[in-house]
Structures are given as structure tokens and as C-alpha cells.
Scaffold this active site. Structure first.
Site, mmCIF file in Angstrom:
data_model
loop_
_atom_site.group_PDB
_atom_site.id
_atom_site.type_symbol
_atom_site.label_atom_id
_atom_site.label_comp_id
_atom_site.label_asym_id
_atom_site.label_seq_id
_atom_site.Cartn_x
_atom_site.Cartn_y
_atom_site.Cartn_z
ATOM 1 N N LYS A 185 45.842 48.773 49.758
ATOM 2 C CA LYS A 185 45.505 48.567 48.349
ATOM 3 C C LYS A 185 46.245 49.530 47.429
ATOM 4 C CE LYS A 185 40.915 46.579 49.089
ATOM 5 N NZ LYS A 185 39.470 46.706 48.830
ATOM 6 N N LYS A 234 45.872 36.388 54.228
ATOM 7 C CA LYS A 234 44.441 36.157 54.090
ATOM 8 C C LYS A 234 44.149 35.407 52.792
ATOM 9 C CE LYS A 234 40.045 38.681 53.816
ATOM 10 N NZ LYS A 234 39.413 40.019 53.776
ATOM 11 N N LYS A 261 40.898 36.166 46.610
ATOM 12 C CA LYS A 261 40.420 35.834 45.276
ATOM 13 C C LYS A 261 41.512 36.015 44.234
ATOM 14 C CE LYS A 261 36.178 38.120 46.794
ATOM 15 N NZ LYS A 261 35.289 39.287 46.596
#
Length: 343
Positions: free
Chosen positions: A122, A205, A208
Site C-alpha cells: 500500500k 485481486k 473496490k
């Protein structure tokens, strides 16, 4: 589902979902559906949480966070989490999470945090500019779990490392203070579709925050949108194989088989046995129909719930009261063990 639990601890399941960006099929198959399975099994107390304190490790628009918290709660309820059977609340309403999180920040070692792969992913090249909360939040996640003496945590594969860190923190706390107070929590990763992938790129993956809405199934999508997305999902030219080995090197094909298995309750092997040799012209419409059957009622119920935010807030507030009844005695005893003076 394993019932192996140290005899001194109540068999208890805890897990949570972060309210940021909306719920996807990945959240449903990788987490919420399994939360419902644990609830209905009735072998463990089940505690489920909207982890809104985790969301603010990166900037969140306050109004959007408010709405997203209610949306996740609606997703839980619409999917089958029953507030009369499970404790359902949002994390920030139980201040003991943050309090125990600080204690665990003092137990955890910097070296442990440096090994957390999710932080590296991240933060990327901007690690010096991200919040301290993003770096330290695995200690808060440990407090989420251990605050309830949870023995089992159903998670996706990407969260396994954090639950293992929770075990390390529990072990170090128990060792340092010469107690047997916190359980060694087990991550539970089971069943098909524990990691749902992107409908346009089976190596990534489902997210969102993906660039295109066609990459994912949102839990708020209506029946027509769900069907359209599956029918347009990326595939390869080959038909489905006769064995699972035939899916090696075919990430998009494997992903769609996994999703079918997760929605149907079948194993991957059973799906392959039923559709061996089938082309995508047969399989994708079957998958679309199955997804509409399973997911459209959830999105409809979510919409109904989100039209009544006061009811969602009432459920979360009641769940927070229940959570505090479990958490506060554990936090109080933790303070005593550490040596903090209380009234």
C-alpha cells in the site's frame, strides 16, 4: 470448521470489514458468506465488526465514511448476519479497541511491522509520506481480535499474516507478564473463492478501487448489471478442462470456476466435473444466472436497509453495547496485568 479451542477460552469468532470504497463479490465470498456460515453453525459465539478506525489510516471524506459504514452494515445484514444471533457493530463505538491497540503497539516490535507485506504494497515508494496509523494498524487489528478473546478469525489469504502477528503479540504479552490470558488465535481460510480476482485480469485481486467498474461485481449491482458483467468477463479460447490441473496457467478461467463454486456451495472439482469440455458460451450464462439468483436479493435488501439509516444505526448501537459487555472486563484485566492504576 475446526472446534479446536483451548479449554480456558470460550469458542468465539471475530472478523471485520473496512468501510472504504463499497462492498464487492470478493468481500461476499471471501468473508461475509463465511461469517454467515459460522453464525449458522452455532458452535461459536460470532462477533462481526465494521472496522471504521482502520479506514482512516488513509484519508476518508467524512460524509463518505459515514455512508460507507452504513453500507457495510447493510451488506452484513442483507447477506444473512442476524443481529439476534451475532454481535454486529462498528469499531469506533467501542473505545476499548483503541485502548488495547495502544498497549499492543507497546508489545509489538518494529521488526514485526517491517515484515508486513500489506504495508509495503500500500505504501509503495511513498512509505515516508503515509500515516503512522497505516504502519501500526496491525497492532489495532490484533486488539480487535484479542479484545474478545477470539479463538478463530475467518479471513482471506491476504490477511493471514496479520492474524499470525496477532498470535505473536498474544504470545509475547503472555510471556512478558507470565500469564495465560490471551488465546493464540487461528486464522481460518477455507473453501473456494477465498481470494476473488478481477473479471478483466485474473492475476489481480478484485478491488473496490479498480479503474473500471466492469472489473468487479459490486454488492449493490442490480440483476441486469451482474449478468452483463459476467457475460463480458475476460476468458481464454479454450473450453473448460476435465481436471483442475487443466486450469493451471489460466487465471481468468480459474477465477470464474472459483466464483461458481463459491456461489453454488460446490467444490471446484465438482464444478469441473459438471462443466468439463463446456465452452464459455455455456458456462458464463450459467454463472451469470447463478450470480443473479444469489446476489440480486442481497442488493435489493441492501437498498431497502440503506433507505432506513436510523434502523442501521439502532442495530449498530445495540451491537456496540453487547460488544462492550464482553470487551470491557478483558480490557480492565489487561490494565491490571500491565500494572496500570485504575479506580
Amino acid at each position: 470448521m475446526s472446534d479446536e479451542t483451548p479449554s480456558q477460552f470460550t469458542p468465539r469468532v471475530f472478523s471485520g470489514i473496512k468501510p472504504s470504497g463499497g462492498l464487492t463479490l470478493g468481500n461476499y465470498l471471501g468473508a461475509i458468506k463465511r461469517f454467515v456460515d459460522w453464525q449458522e453453525a452455532g458452535t461459536h459465539e460470532t462477533i462481526y465488526c465494521v472496522v471504521d478506525l482502520h479506514a482512516i489510516t488513509v484519508w476518508q471524506d467524512p460524509a463518505e465514511l459515514h455512508a460507507a459504514t452504513r453500507e457495510v452494515a447493510a451488506g452484513f445484514i442483507a447477506s444473512g448476519i442476524d443481529p439476534t444471533k451475532s454481535v454486529l457493530f462498528n469499531q469506533s463505538q467501542v473505545s476499548a479497541h483503541a485502548e488495547l491497540g495502544w498497549i499492543f503497539s507497546c508489545v509489538a516490535r518494529v521488526g514485526w511491522m517491517n515484515r508486513m507485506t500489506q504495508f509495503k504494497d500500500k505504501a509503495g515508494a511513498n512509505a515516508e509520506k503515509v500515516s503512522l496509523g497505516l504502519y501500526a494498524y496491525p497492532a489495532l487489528m490484533a486488539s480487535d481480535i484479542l479484545l474478545y478473546h477470539a479463538t478463530h478469525v475467518p479471513v482471506g489469504e491476504d490477511q493471514k499474516q496479520h492474524v499470525e502477528l496477532t498470535r505473536d503479540i498474544a504470545q509475547k504479552f503472555n510471556h512478558d507478564y507470565k500469564v495465560d490470558f490471551f488465546p493464540e488465535t487461528r486464522p481460518v481460510i477455507e473453501g473456494p473463492a477465498t481470494r476473488v480476482m478481477n473479471l478483466r485480469d485474473g492475476t489481480k485481486k478484485m478491488s473496490k478501487s479498480g479503474e473500471s467498474d466492469m472489473e468487479r461485481i459490486n454488492m449493490t449491482d442490480d440483476a441486469d448489471t451482474i449478468a452483463k458483467k459476467f457475460k463480458k468477463a475476460k476468458t481464454d479460447p479454450e473450453p473448460l478442462p476435465e481436471t483442475m490441473e487443466g486450469l493451471e496457467g489460466r487465471p481468468e478461467a480459474r477465477n470464474l470456476v472459483d466464483i461458481y463454486a463459491g456461489l453454488s456451495g460446490m467444490t471446484d472439482e465438482q464444478v469441473i466435473a459438471e462443466y468439463a469440455g463446456a465452452g464459455w458460451g455455456r458456462f458464463k450464462p450459467a454463472l451469470a444466472d447463478l450470480a443473479v439468483e444469489k446476489l440480486a436479493p442481497i442488493s435489493t435488501e441492501m437498498a431497502r436497509l440503506m433507505d432506513d439509516p436510523a434502523e442501521i444505526d439502532r442495530i449498530l448501537a445495540h451491537g456496540a453495547e453487547q460488544a462492550r459487555e464482553i470487551a470491557n472486563p478483558i480490557l480492565k484485566r489487561t490494565y491490571e496485568i500491565v500494572g496500570l492504576v485504575g479506580s
